[in-house]
Design a protein around this motif. Structure first.
Motif, PDB file in Angstrom:
ATOM      1  N   PRO A  34     -16.830 -13.075  -8.360  1.00  0.00           N
ATOM      2  CA  PRO A  34     -17.013 -13.480  -6.966  1.00  0.00           C
ATOM      3  C   PRO A  34     -15.837 -14.276  -6.418  1.00  0.00           C
ATOM      4  O   PRO A  34     -15.509 -14.169  -5.233  1.00  0.00           O
ATOM      5  CB  PRO A  34     -18.285 -14.329  -7.016  1.00  0.00           C
ATOM      6  N   SER A  35     -15.187 -15.059  -7.274  1.00  0.00           N
ATOM      7  CA  SER A  35     -14.030 -15.825  -6.813  1.00  0.00           C
ATOM      8  C   SER A  35     -12.921 -14.897  -6.327  1.00  0.00           C
ATOM      9  O   SER A  35     -12.332 -15.118  -5.252  1.00  0.00           O
ATOM     10  CB  SER A  35     -13.500 -16.722  -7.936  1.00  0.00           C
ATOM     11  N   ALA A  36     -12.635 -13.850  -7.101  1.00  0.00           N
ATOM     12  CA  ALA A  36     -11.599 -12.891  -6.696  1.00  0.00           C
ATOM     13  C   ALA A  36     -12.003 -12.180  -5.414  1.00  0.00           C
ATOM     14  O   ALA A  36     -11.174 -11.970  -4.512  1.00  0.00           O
ATOM     15  CB  ALA A  36     -11.363 -11.879  -7.816  1.00  0.00           C
ATOM     16  N   THR A  37     -13.272 -11.819  -5.313  1.00  0.00           N
ATOM     17  CA  THR A  37     -13.756 -11.137  -4.107  1.00  0.00           C
ATOM     18  C   THR A  37     -13.604 -12.026  -2.880  1.00  0.00           C
ATOM     19  O   THR A  37     -13.135 -11.582  -1.824  1.00  0.00           O
ATOM     20  CB  THR A  37     -15.231 -10.742  -4.281  1.00  0.00           C
ATOM     21  N   SER A  38     -13.980 -13.295  -3.025  1.00  0.00           N
ATOM     22  CA  SER A  38     -13.880 -14.217  -1.894  1.00  0.00           C
ATOM     23  C   SER A  38     -12.435 -14.421  -1.474  1.00  0.00           C
ATOM     24  O   SER A  38     -12.121 -14.515  -0.285  1.00  0.00           O
ATOM     25  CB  SER A  38     -14.533 -15.561  -2.232  1.00  0.00           C
ATOM     26  N   ILE A  54      -7.998 -13.297   2.475  1.00  0.00           N
ATOM     27  CA  ILE A  54      -6.592 -13.016   2.796  1.00  0.00           C
ATOM     28  C   ILE A  54      -6.428 -11.645   3.461  1.00  0.00           C
ATOM     29  O   ILE A  54      -5.309 -11.144   3.604  1.00  0.00           O
ATOM     30  CB  ILE A  54      -5.691 -13.117   1.552  1.00  0.00           C
ATOM     31  N   GLY A  55      -7.547 -11.055   3.865  1.00  0.00           N
ATOM     32  CA  GLY A  55      -7.482  -9.802   4.601  1.00  0.00           C
ATOM     33  C   GLY A  55      -7.273  -8.567   3.754  1.00  0.00           C
ATOM     34  O   GLY A  55      -6.752  -7.554   4.239  1.00  0.00           O
ATOM     35  N   ALA A  56      -7.690  -8.620   2.483  1.00  0.00           N
ATOM     36  CA  ALA A  56      -7.489  -7.481   1.582  1.00  0.00           C
ATOM     37  C   ALA A  56      -8.812  -6.829   1.184  1.00  0.00           C
ATOM     38  O   ALA A  56      -8.887  -6.162   0.153  1.00  0.00           O
ATOM     39  CB  ALA A  56      -6.733  -7.932   0.339  1.00  0.00           C
ATOM     40  N   ARG A  57      -9.834  -6.996   1.987  1.00  0.00           N
ATOM     41  CA  ARG A  57     -11.133  -6.409   1.667  1.00  0.00           C
ATOM     42  C   ARG A  57     -11.060  -4.900   1.505  1.00  0.00           C
ATOM     43  O   ARG A  57     -11.760  -4.314   0.676  1.00  0.00           O
ATOM     44  CB  ARG A  57     -12.154  -6.762   2.746  1.00  0.00           C
ATOM     45  N   ARG A  58     -10.202  -4.255   2.283  1.00  0.00           N
ATOM     46  CA  ARG A  58     -10.115  -2.786   2.253  1.00  0.00           C
ATOM     47  C   ARG A  58      -9.686  -2.267   0.883  1.00  0.00           C
ATOM     48  O   ARG A  58      -9.887  -1.074   0.575  1.00  0.00           O
ATOM     49  CB  ARG A  58      -9.119  -2.306   3.318  1.00  0.00           C
ATOM     50  N   LEU A  59      -9.094  -3.124   0.057  1.00  0.00           N
ATOM     51  CA  LEU A  59      -8.664  -2.697  -1.275  1.00  0.00           C
ATOM     52  C   LEU A  59      -9.811  -2.670  -2.270  1.00  0.00           C
ATOM     53  O   LEU A  59      -9.698  -2.070  -3.337  1.00  0.00           O
ATOM     54  CB  LEU A  59      -7.558  -3.622  -1.801  1.00  0.00           C
ATOM     55  N   LEU A  60     -10.903  -3.331  -1.940  1.00  0.00           N
ATOM     56  CA  LEU A  60     -12.051  -3.402  -2.848  1.00  0.00           C
ATOM     57  C   LEU A  60     -12.858  -2.110  -2.816  1.00  0.00           C
ATOM     58  O   LEU A  60     -13.214  -1.623  -1.744  1.00  0.00           O
ATOM     59  CB  LEU A  60     -12.951  -4.574  -2.469  1.00  0.00           C
ATOM     60  N   VAL A  61     -13.153  -1.573  -3.996  1.00  0.00           N
ATOM     61  CA  VAL A  61     -13.975  -0.357  -4.079  1.00  0.00           C
ATOM     62  C   VAL A  61     -15.251  -0.596  -4.881  1.00  0.00           C
ATOM     63  O   VAL A  61     -16.119   0.275  -4.954  1.00  0.00           O
ATOM     64  CB  VAL A  61     -13.180   0.811  -4.699  1.00  0.00           C
ATOM     65  N   GLY A  62     -15.378  -1.792  -5.485  1.00  0.00           N
ATOM     66  CA  GLY A  62     -16.573  -2.125  -6.241  1.00  0.00           C
ATOM     67  C   GLY A  62     -16.637  -3.618  -6.479  1.00  0.00           C
ATOM     68  O   GLY A  62     -15.595  -4.279  -6.596  1.00  0.00           O
ATOM     69  N   VAL A  63     -17.859  -4.162  -6.528  1.00  0.00           N
ATOM     70  CA  VAL A  63     -18.056  -5.611  -6.700  1.00  0.00           C
ATOM     71  C   VAL A  63     -19.303  -5.855  -7.545  1.00  0.00           C
ATOM     72  O   VAL A  63     -19.986  -4.920  -7.950  1.00  0.00           O
ATOM     73  CB  VAL A  63     -18.220  -6.316  -5.329  1.00  0.00           C
ATOM     74  N   THR A  64     -19.620  -7.146  -7.773  1.00  0.00           N
ATOM     75  CA  THR A  64     -20.865  -7.504  -8.436  1.00  0.00           C
ATOM     76  C   THR A  64     -21.905  -7.888  -7.382  1.00  0.00           C
ATOM     77  O   THR A  64     -21.567  -8.141  -6.227  1.00  0.00           O
ATOM     78  CB  THR A  64     -20.674  -8.704  -9.377  1.00  0.00           C
ATOM     79  N   ALA A 108      -1.995  -7.846  -3.864  1.00  0.00           N
ATOM     80  CA  ALA A 108      -2.529  -7.130  -2.698  1.00  0.00           C
ATOM     81  C   ALA A 108      -1.509  -6.949  -1.581  1.00  0.00           C
ATOM     82  O   ALA A 108      -1.820  -6.335  -0.557  1.00  0.00           O
ATOM     83  CB  ALA A 108      -3.746  -7.878  -2.164  1.00  0.00           C
ATOM     84  N   GLY A 109      -0.307  -7.482  -1.768  1.00  0.00           N
ATOM     85  CA  GLY A 109       0.688  -7.393  -0.705  1.00  0.00           C
ATOM     86  C   GLY A 109       0.357  -8.290   0.474  1.00  0.00           C
ATOM     87  O   GLY A 109       0.699  -7.989   1.614  1.00  0.00           O
TER      88      GLY A 109
END
Length: 266
Positions: free
Chosen positions: A16-20, A25-35, A113-114
């Protein structure tokens, strides 16, 4: 000949820390899976949920998402991560202990994430928020003795970054942070405030358990009914949620002693 296009980054976050951080930082679009826990700290409810570093029904669910990177955190269950490492995926495990480590993780994920500029902006925002709280806390005449708990059995004190937040809020963490502690240790330290933020329980920590500990019957926090619950994700997620966690901690020394009520912070 045209340069070959770099494949898009696809991140599965088991922390969750990495997800938050990535969302902040505006990189949500890079996420394809979470807990499932990530939904408590970031707007990712619509993404596939794949277990975490302790409990994972199927590594195949992660592989099916074709991640270029899987991000987890320490501690983790060796068997679970071992199965993941057998797969052709890149795995990063973050292990922050201090606020400085949290800032380092933000920079690391920002670089991956650039979003390095946005990562630095988030760090400045967190530091600024903590500075505001610290300035307000300086008005207090003395530091409040506090015990923050991450788990009741075995009894484990909150992580070191929480001890830093307590200090920012003009408190003093009276036992070693992030370690197993005994009832006798806590009793001897005589905390004036006890904060329960049990991991993976949300706001369901139970103050009554603290009031029933025989060894604590003469502890000031118990006698004066000053055992408080803070939602665990606000203190146990080493990332942006710590800003709200610090705000909630800063309120606790001001809670009215005379009311003698259980107080649950959102």
């Amino acid at each position: 000949m045209a340069a070959q296009k770099k494949p898009a980054m696809r991140i599965v976050s088991l922390a969750p820390s990495a997800t938050s951080i990535l969302c902040a930082i505006g990189a949500r679009r890079l996420l394809v899976g979470v807990t499932k826990w990530c939904c408590d700290v970031a707007p990712v409810a619509r993404l596939p949920q794949v277990g975490d570093c302790w409990h994972m029904e199927s590594v195949a669910d992660i592989v099916a998402l074709r991640p270029t990177l899987v991000v987890g955190s320490v501690p983790y269950k060796q068997e679970t991560v071992g199965k993941l490492l057998e797969q052709p995926v890149n795995f990063l495990a973050m292990n922050p202990r201090s606020l400085a480590d949290v800032y380092a993780d933000i920079r690391l994920l920002g670089g991956i994430a650039g979003r390095a500029t946005q990562a630095e902006a988030l760090i400045r925002k967190m530091r600024s928020e903590f500075a505001v709280i610290a300035r307000a806390a300086k008005k207090r005449k003395r530091r409040v003795r506090m015990y923050c708990e991450a788990w009741p059995n075995p009894r484990i004190s909150s992580p070191p970054w929480v001890a830093e937040l307590v200090k920012i809020c003009a408190g003093e963490m009276i036992v070693p942070a992030g370690e197993k502690v005994t009832d006798a240790q806590v009793a001897e330290a005589r905390p004036e405030v006890i904060v329960l933020a049990w991991a993976a329980t949300g706001g369901k920590s139970d103050p009554e358990q603290a009031y029933k500990v025989e060894a604590w019957k003469d502890v000031p926090a118990i006698r004066e009914r000053r055992v408080f619950v803070v939602r665990d994700e606000l203190l146990n997620t080493p990332g942006p949620p710590l800003m709200e966690g610090a705000r909630e901690l800063s309120k606790l020394p001001h809670q009215n002693r005379r009311k003698r009520v259980q107080h649950r912070v959102r």
